[in-house]
Design a protein around this motif. Sequence first.
Motif, PDB file in Angstrom:
ATOM      1  N   ARG A 175      64.953  21.320  47.642  1.00 48.07           N
ATOM      2  CA  ARG A 175      65.343  20.000  47.141  1.00 48.07           C
ATOM      3  C   ARG A 175      66.733  20.035  46.504  1.00 48.07           C
ATOM      4  O   ARG A 175      67.532  19.123  46.702  1.00 48.07           O
ATOM      5  N   ILE A 176      67.009  21.087  45.743  1.00 51.05           N
ATOM      6  CA  ILE A 176      68.340  21.211  45.131  1.00 51.05           C
ATOM      7  C   ILE A 176      69.413  21.242  46.214  1.00 51.05           C
ATOM      8  O   ILE A 176      70.424  20.532  46.142  1.00 51.05           O
ATOM      9  N   ASP A 177      69.204  22.061  47.230  1.00 50.14           N
ATOM     10  CA  ASP A 177      70.164  22.169  48.326  1.00 50.14           C
ATOM     11  C   ASP A 177      70.328  20.830  49.038  1.00 50.14           C
ATOM     12  O   ASP A 177      71.444  20.415  49.369  1.00 50.14           O
ATOM     13  N   ASN A 178      69.215  20.117  49.263  1.00 51.93           N
ATOM     14  CA  ASN A 178      69.280  18.807  49.922  1.00 51.93           C
ATOM     15  C   ASN A 178      70.051  17.792  49.087  1.00 51.93           C
ATOM     16  O   ASN A 178      70.753  16.935  49.632  1.00 51.93           O
ATOM     17  N   GLU A 179      69.923  17.864  47.751  1.00 56.75           N
ATOM     18  CA  GLU A 179      70.659  16.939  46.881  1.00 56.75           C
ATOM     19  C   GLU A 179      72.161  17.145  47.020  1.00 56.75           C
ATOM     20  O   GLU A 179      72.932  16.182  47.066  1.00 56.75           O
TER      21      GLU A 179
END
Length: 200
Positions: A175-179
């Motif tokens: 999720r962090i990477d996607n943000e």
Amino acid sequence: MATTFESIMKQLKDRKFAPVYLLMGDEPYYIDQISNYIENNALPEEERDFNQTVFYGKDTNASDVVANAKQFSFGSEYHVVILKEAKDMKDIDLMQSYFQNPLKSTILVVCHKYGKMKASSYKACDKETVIFNSEPVRDYNLSAWVSKCAEENGYTISPEVALIITEHIGNDLNRIDNEFKKMKIFVPQGSKITSDIVEK
């Protein structure tokens, strides 16, 4: 051959492929990164229809995966076989003999998320096999990981703002990477990520 995420990715980018990748552990992010890179880069797009197969553990069995892995490539340097959700395949132990003697022109990727394969499933495997245990980033290292992820996506970020992200999202690396990837839509790469941007 057990190794690190960074060394695996370097070998992949140098096109030094192993015949078998056994990717396992509780952190799905690294497993996804490795398998997705192989799926999207080992073969040119025009060669994938004939030389690349993706299986899902709950929908297949060991004999089908092994039979496919033993096929020679068709007009291509490699034949790629990816087994996703391997944890759901009931007879994965039966792949042990293939792990011991894989076809060198095949790249077999086994994605066993949220737990390790039984050691008996891959004991005495081929010496070129890449065995990777994907472990979660510890909370005390998470801000540093966020800063590194920001840099890889073309941004700079202060430790304070990285901490805000970890407090908001937690230990979900995907999720962090996607943000950060979503930020590319409205924040030019090369920018410094501020708390205002994070809040937006």
